[in-house]
Design an enzyme around this catalytic site. Structure first.
Site, PDB file in Angstrom:
ATOM      1  N   GLY A 187       0.835  -1.198   0.000  1.00 16.24           N
ATOM      2  CA  GLY A 187       0.000   0.000   0.000  1.00 16.24           C
ATOM      3  C   GLY A 187       0.867   1.244   0.000  1.00 16.24           C
ATOM      4  O   GLY A 187       2.090   1.164   0.112  1.00 16.24           O
ATOM      5  N   LYS A 188       0.244   2.397  -0.136  1.00 12.00           N
ATOM      6  CA  LYS A 188       0.966   3.675  -0.094  1.00 12.00           C
ATOM      7  C   LYS A 188      -0.036   4.783   0.192  1.00 12.00           C
ATOM      8  O   LYS A 188      -1.219   4.666  -0.144  1.00 12.00           O
ATOM      9  CB  LYS A 188       1.663   3.948  -1.434  1.00 12.00           C
ATOM     10  CG  LYS A 188       2.860   4.880  -1.332  1.00 12.00           C
ATOM     11  CD  LYS A 188       4.073   4.199  -0.715  1.00 12.00           C
ATOM     12  CE  LYS A 188       5.268   5.128  -0.648  1.00 12.00           C
ATOM     13  NZ  LYS A 188       6.473   4.428  -0.178  1.00 12.00           N
TER      14      LYS A 188
END
Length: 454
Positions: free
Chosen positions: A113-114
């Site tokens: 994720g980011k």
């Protein structure tokens, strides 16, 4: 024709992965994996929200906040938070997509994720940064947790920002848990975490040197870009191992060594102090052994180099700069930054690897070469789960093992799926892409995220 808005950074990351998969034997041996690629290219969830905060003059300010929860097949979503005015959904999708396969290469149980916001910490007071971080976490805390999504730092998010965000999470959720990594050592952090990406990069390239018969770092000239955590600690480790560091840089220009001695430990300590004060390298009082080149990246100004390590940001090595590095005698390129080389630059390096064989440049992608940072984040999560702290030597030894495994995993996968001529070095970009992808795709299949026709 796609009905999606233009997302150039994400499209570049997707094309780079898809190209290496298509140009290997993977889809011939396992055609069903084409379906997995289509499914994996769409995030499981994208969270977008407004962040309203008050500046020191009492004015209302608003920014866009994001969290891209891309893939959780291998574990909780894991990836950094970036605070920079350039942040948009395309950049975060590219970073989250890369993060899936990078995390897979560590061998740890982490998804990808980011997140972040288009907030610019430069020029802001400590109180403004604290108020922004609290406002940001007021929404983000609803979507994260130690077994759900564990963010970390990235550009614009260091120990101070992690502290403010962790405090805001603890108050909002009424829980003290390992929901963020990069924490202070006295409240759940891990030794070696600030150094991990830079140290891991150097350990990874050390295996490239050894495998190719180039020996150790002793006497090697190394060009670095960037001047943040990754570049700083990579430079210190390189000097410790006997290399000569010939450059650092930031968005304002490049600092390049003029003589044989290179950048010193004292120089790097001065750069650390400048960056801690959120200033540019233009503030660096360089002596006669260094020169400042305004508005330039270092690659075409460093003279003869053996190794190039881009450690600043995406697309920081162009086709022309890649050709310049080849002309300067560079034999090893590894990304400390995410997607540091353009697709055209990668093509230059990969074509040279095929044509020159044992005398070629050898390129390693960021998802393998810079996975040390997230690896130690994963080790921090493990320590938090067990309510204990490992010693510096223990963490460093685990980091070395992870980087060694990431190197040989990519190397051996390339030998399996990518045809190579006699004497040709294996493609680390293809091998790393395939190894990370296959691990994630198989986990997704086992969990019913995609399936084959009977």
């Amino acid at each position: 024709m796609s009905n999606l808005p233009s997302e150039p950074e994400f499209e570049q990351a997707y094309k780079e992965l898809a190209y290496t998969l298509e140009n290997s034997s993977l889809f011939q041996k396992h055609p069903e994996y084409r379906t997995a690629l289509t499914v994996a290219s769409i995030p499981e969830r994208v969270i977008q929200f407004r962040v309203v905060w008050e500046d020191d003059n009492g004015n209302v300010q608003v920014n866009r906040g994001y969290r891209v929860q891309f893939n959780s097949a291998l574990g909780p979503y894991k990836g950094g938070l970036r605070l920079h005015p350039s942040v948009n959904l395309s950049i975060l999708k590219f970073l989250g997509f890369e993060q899936i396969f990078k995390n897979a290469l560590t061998g740890l149980s982490m998804g990808g994720g980011k997140g972040g916001a288009d907030f610019d910490p430069k020029g802001k007071s400590d109180a403004e940064i604290r108020r922004f971080c609290c406002a940001f976490m007021a929404e983000l805390h609803k979507h994260i947790g130690a077994d759900t999504d564990v963010p970390a730092g990235d550009i614009g998010v260091g120990g101070r920002e992690i502290g403010y965000m962790f405090g805001a999470y603890r108050k909002a959720a009424n829980r003290f848990e390992g929901v963020l990594t990069g924490k202070g050592l006295s409240w759940g952090g891990s030794l070696i975490r600030p150094e991990a990406t830079g140290y891991g990069l150097v350990y990874y390239v050390g295996h490239m040197l050894e495998y190719s018969g180039a020996g150790s770092y002793a006497g090697k000239r190394v060009a670095l870009s960037g001047s943040g955590n990754v570049a700083q600690y990579a430079a210190l480790k390189l000097i410790e191992l006997g290399a000569t560091v010939v450059s650092l840089s930031d968005s304002k220009g490049a600092l390049v060594a003029t003589g044989e001695s290179g950048i010193t430990v004292e120089d790097i300590n001065a750069v650390m102090a400048i960056k801690e004060a959120r200033q540019s390298l233009t503030s660096f009082q360089h002596a006669g052994h260094l020169k400042w080149i305004e508005g330039a990246r270092p690659w075409l100004h460093v003279g003869k180099v053996d190794i190039a390590l881009p450690c600043a940001t995406q697309n920081e090595v162009s086709k022309e700069e890649a050709e310049g590095l080849l002309a300067a005698g560079c034999k090893f390129v590894a990304e400390g930054s995410n997607m540091g080389c353009t697709l055209e630059a990668i093509e230059v390096f990969e074509n040279n690897r095929k044509e020159k064989k044992g005398e070629a440049v050898w390129y390693a992608p960021g998802k393998a070469a810079n996975c040390g940072g997230v690896a130690v984040s994963g080790l921090e999560m493990a320590q938090n789960s067990q309510r204990l702290n490992w010693t510096q030597a223990e963490v460093d030894e685990k980091l070395k093992d992870i980087m060694k495994n990431a190197f040989f995993n990519g190397l051996n996968t390339a030998k399996t799926y990518v045809e190579a001529a006699e004497g040709e070095l294996p493609s680390l970009v293809a091998g790393s892409n395939i190894a990370g992808f296959v691990k994630v795709a198989q986990a997704m299949h086992d969990q019913g995220d995609w399936w084959s026709k009977n």
